[in-house]
Design an enzyme around this catalytic site. Structure first.
Site, PDB file in Angstrom:
ATOM      1  N   ILE A 127       2.775  18.867   7.764  1.00  0.00           N
ATOM      2  CA  ILE A 127       3.380  18.721   6.424  1.00  0.00           C
ATOM      3  C   ILE A 127       4.421  19.798   6.155  1.00  0.00           C
ATOM      4  O   ILE A 127       4.798  20.043   4.998  1.00  0.00           O
ATOM      5  CB  ILE A 127       2.297  18.753   5.325  1.00  0.00           C
ATOM      6  CG1 ILE A 127       1.520  20.082   5.356  1.00  0.00           C
ATOM      7  CG2 ILE A 127       1.350  17.572   5.425  1.00  0.00           C
ATOM      8  CD1 ILE A 127       0.638  20.311   4.138  1.00  0.00           C
TER       9      ILE A 127
ATOM     10  N   LYS B  86       0.843  -1.208   0.000  1.00  0.00           N
ATOM     11  CA  LYS B  86       0.000   0.000   0.000  1.00  0.00           C
ATOM     12  C   LYS B  86       0.872   1.251   0.000  1.00  0.00           C
ATOM     13  O   LYS B  86       0.642   2.181  -0.776  1.00  0.00           O
ATOM     14  CB  LYS B  86      -0.887   0.032   1.237  1.00  0.00           C
ATOM     15  CG  LYS B  86      -1.565   1.377   1.493  1.00  0.00           C
ATOM     16  CD  LYS B  86      -2.422   1.406   2.723  1.00  0.00           C
ATOM     17  CE  LYS B  86      -1.689   1.697   3.976  1.00  0.00           C
ATOM     18  NZ  LYS B  86      -1.427   3.129   4.257  1.00  0.00           N
ATOM     19  N   ASN B  87       1.893   1.261   0.843  1.00  0.00           N
ATOM     20  CA  ASN B  87       2.689   2.482   1.006  1.00  0.00           C
ATOM     21  C   ASN B  87       3.717   2.690  -0.095  1.00  0.00           C
ATOM     22  O   ASN B  87       4.409   3.706  -0.098  1.00  0.00           O
ATOM     23  CB  ASN B  87       3.343   2.504   2.391  1.00  0.00           C
ATOM     24  CG  ASN B  87       2.297   2.661   3.480  1.00  0.00           C
ATOM     25  OD1 ASN B  87       1.143   2.990   3.207  1.00  0.00           O
ATOM     26  ND2 ASN B  87       2.686   2.395   4.711  1.00  0.00           N
TER      27      ASN B  87
ATOM     28  N   ASP C 177       4.695   0.808  12.005  1.00  0.00           N
ATOM     29  CA  ASP C 177       3.429   0.202  11.569  1.00  0.00           C
ATOM     30  C   ASP C 177       3.249  -1.217  12.112  1.00  0.00           C
ATOM     31  O   ASP C 177       2.148  -1.759  12.043  1.00  0.00           O
ATOM     32  CB  ASP C 177       3.343   0.172  10.037  1.00  0.00           C
ATOM     33  CG  ASP C 177       3.245   1.569   9.461  1.00  0.00           C
ATOM     34  OD1 ASP C 177       3.478   1.720   8.248  1.00  0.00           O
ATOM     35  OD2 ASP C 177       2.963   2.511  10.222  1.00  0.00           O
TER      36      ASP C 177
ATOM     37  N   CYS D 199      -4.711  12.631  12.130  1.00  0.00           N
ATOM     38  CA  CYS D 199      -5.522  11.407  12.198  1.00  0.00           C
ATOM     39  C   CYS D 199      -5.343  10.862  13.612  1.00  0.00           C
ATOM     40  O   CYS D 199      -4.715  11.484  14.459  1.00  0.00           O
ATOM     41  CB  CYS D 199      -5.056  10.406  11.156  1.00  0.00           C
ATOM     42  SG  CYS D 199      -3.449   9.739  11.537  1.00  0.00           S
TER      43      CYS D 199
ATOM     44  N   ARG E 168       0.231  14.815  12.230  1.00  0.00           N
ATOM     45  CA  ARG E 168       0.653  14.592  10.838  1.00  0.00           C
ATOM     46  C   ARG E 168       0.911  15.920  10.105  1.00  0.00           C
ATOM     47  O   ARG E 168       0.313  16.212   9.081  1.00  0.00           O
ATOM     48  CB  ARG E 168      -0.361  13.756  10.075  1.00  0.00           C
ATOM     49  CG  ARG E 168      -0.844  12.496  10.759  1.00  0.00           C
ATOM     50  CD  ARG E 168       0.180  11.401  10.937  1.00  0.00           C
ATOM     51  NE  ARG E 168       0.636  10.779   9.727  1.00  0.00           N
ATOM     52  CZ  ARG E 168       0.043   9.727   9.146  1.00  0.00           C
ATOM     53  NH1 ARG E 168      -1.039   9.237   9.660  1.00  0.00           N
ATOM     54  NH2 ARG E 168       0.532   9.190   8.057  1.00  0.00           N
TER      55      ARG E 168
ATOM     56  N   ARG F  78      -8.631  -0.365   4.588  1.00  0.00           N
ATOM     57  CA  ARG F  78      -7.857   0.610   3.817  1.00  0.00           C
ATOM     58  C   ARG F  78      -6.535  -0.003   3.355  1.00  0.00           C
ATOM     59  O   ARG F  78      -5.996   0.346   2.321  1.00  0.00           O
ATOM     60  CB  ARG F  78      -7.505   1.825   4.691  1.00  0.00           C
ATOM     61  CG  ARG F  78      -8.651   2.669   5.108  1.00  0.00           C
ATOM     62  CD  ARG F  78      -8.140   3.866   5.837  1.00  0.00           C
ATOM     63  NE  ARG F  78      -7.087   4.526   5.058  1.00  0.00           N
ATOM     64  CZ  ARG F  78      -6.375   5.535   5.526  1.00  0.00           C
ATOM     65  NH1 ARG F  78      -6.578   5.991   6.740  1.00  0.00           N
ATOM     66  NH2 ARG F  78      -5.457   6.112   4.785  1.00  0.00           N
TER      67      ARG F  78
END
Ligand code: EPZ
Length: 421
Positions: A124, A22-23, A308, A117, A122, A400
């Protein structure tokens, strides 16, 4: 809302195929914006986040075609807008990864500010700092951020990242590939997903060296052509199934794995007494060969222990002999699974970013909530060994990032079903 019902399942046994990462696939899809020619990406996992990225690219003018079960073509002859819709960005933070490509190709990108989240604020600012050093003018409103490069386009320069941010490294690398001159990203993230992105960009005609180290050199080129690329295996899904084998004391063979990408997980599970046999593209986990002991985990940027895998590993540590400690250094709020595991009978104390986990817990099934993607996976693992049934809600988080999650577990003998309210 849909739920998972997980029952005590006994030792998992058999073989599981790991999907594309996914990443890795999300930045690869964003990178396809950098060319007006078609890009083909293989081993694309069927995930909610991938569907959202397809929606985002289509809203920008990309033509996306399914080329097979796990293969897509992305062609963006013309970018019809350099703005993203609020509704799309609010669903997936990774939508910020289109900023670099839009800035590089069209000289402008404007997106609604991606919120935080469950696991953290998070921010930027590292992404935006990189764009400014490359010559863009960045404007931040209450709910949007815009980057615009002057008529001359972006100019290569030296960028030092205060933190080896994965997303910032990816975004800046994609902004720099069409810049005038050479860019150096220092203190860059070294994750395998960065290397996969650099390999794809180089296939498109970019000139990137050093991906996978802390200094990446990008020599700007005039334009990029289409390319074909296969996504690397998902090291976090692989780690999740390694832990599923260990927590259930089972014997599981993982196919389509890059062993080098899961070295920290192999090392820590071996410390716990799990036997792990490593092939070229596969791994066998034997959790059925003897007692398993406590260990200590500290999450770090790659090649350190991956954040993760912190929550799934914590579920496992509730079942081994002795007490363990887990220190989370990457995100500021990534212990939300602790309260849910506590409801199941785990004994975990936290103080700041440190958790102490008592082993030999007798977990009991109950109703729990998935608070984020990996916390949800941790609860599934706990449910496999807890007495009785565990009902997990908010499973959209889990879906997800894990393709065919219940099917893969059921294929290993787990009793897990998805029910829709
Ligand atoms: C990527 O997120 C992954 N997501 C995350 O996976 C993963 O946990 C993370 O990298 C770390 O490995 C994707 O690739 C889509 P970061 P990213 O920027 O890029 C701080 C999952 O479960 N930071 O490396 O957002 C940030 O707050 C997800 O699959 C700044 O301070 O991670 C965090 O504390 C979760 N300023 C730390 O760096 C910035 O400008 C790591 O963030 C950017 C980041």
């Amino acid at each position: 809302m849909a739920k998972y019902i997980v029952e005590q399942s006994g030792p998992l046994k058999g073989e599981v195929q790991i999907s594309g990462a996914k990443n890795a696939v999300l930045p690869l899809m964003a990178a396809a914006l950098l060319s007006d020619e078609a890009c083909i990406i293989d081993d694309v996992p069927h995930l909610r986040d991938v569907s959202l990225m397809k929606e985002i690219l289509s809203s920008l003018g990309s033509k996306i075609e399914e080329k097979g079960e796990n293969s897509i073509s992305i062609c963006t002859e013309d970018i019809k807008t350099t703005e993203l819709e609020q509704e799309l960005v609010s669903k997936m933070r990774a939508s910020i990864l289109v900023m670099g490509p839009l800035l590089a190709r069209k000289g402008r990108a404007r997106i609604p500010l991606p919120g935080g989240c469950a696991i953290g604020a998070r921010p930027i600012e590292l992404h935006l700092k990189g764009f400014e050093i490359l010559g863009a003018v960045v404007t931040k409103g209450d709910d949007y951020v815009e980057a615009v490069s002057g008529g001359q386009g972006l100019i290569g320069d030296q960028i030092y990242l205060d933190f080896p941010s994965v997303g910032a490294t990816e975004n800046i690398m994609m902004a720099a590939v069409l810049a005038e001159g050479t860019t150096y990203i220092e203190n860059a993230a070294e994750e395998p997903e960065i290397v996969d992105l650099a390999n794809f960009l180089n296939k498109m005609g970019a000139k990137i060296k050093g991906a996978g180290t802390d200094t990446i050199r990008i020599e700007g080129v005039k334009q990029l052509h289409g390319a074909k690329h296969t996504v690397i295996p998902d090291r976090i899904e692989a780690g999740t199934f390694m832990l599923a084998a260990a927590i259930t004391r089972g014997a599981v063979h993982l196919c389509n794995v890059e062993p080098d990408h899961v070295k920290p997980i192999i090392a820590k599970l071996r410390e716990c007494g799990v036997r792990i046999d490593v092939g070229d593209e596969d791994i066998t986990i034997r959790g059925d060969l003897g007692p398993q002991m406590a260990t200590d985990i500290k999450t770090l940027p790659y090649p350190g222990f991956p954040t993760d895998i912190q929550s799934p590993f914590m579920s496992y540590l509730t079942t081994v002999e002795g007490s363990s400690t887990v220190i989370e250094t990457v995100f500021e709020n990534r212990f939300m699974h602790v309260a849910q595991l506590g409801k199941m009978g785990a004994s975990i104390e936290t103080a700041g970013n440190k958790a102490n986990i008592k082993g030999n817990s007798k977990l009991r099934g109950c109703n729990v909530i998935a608070t984020d993607l990996r916390a949800g996976a941790a609860l599934v693992l706990a449910g496999l060994v807890a007495e009785g049934k565990t009902e997990i809600s908010e499973i959209y988080h889990i879906e997800r990032g894990y393709e065919k999650f219940t099917e893969k577990f059921a294929g290993l003998g787990a009793t897990i079903t998805k029910v829709d309210d």
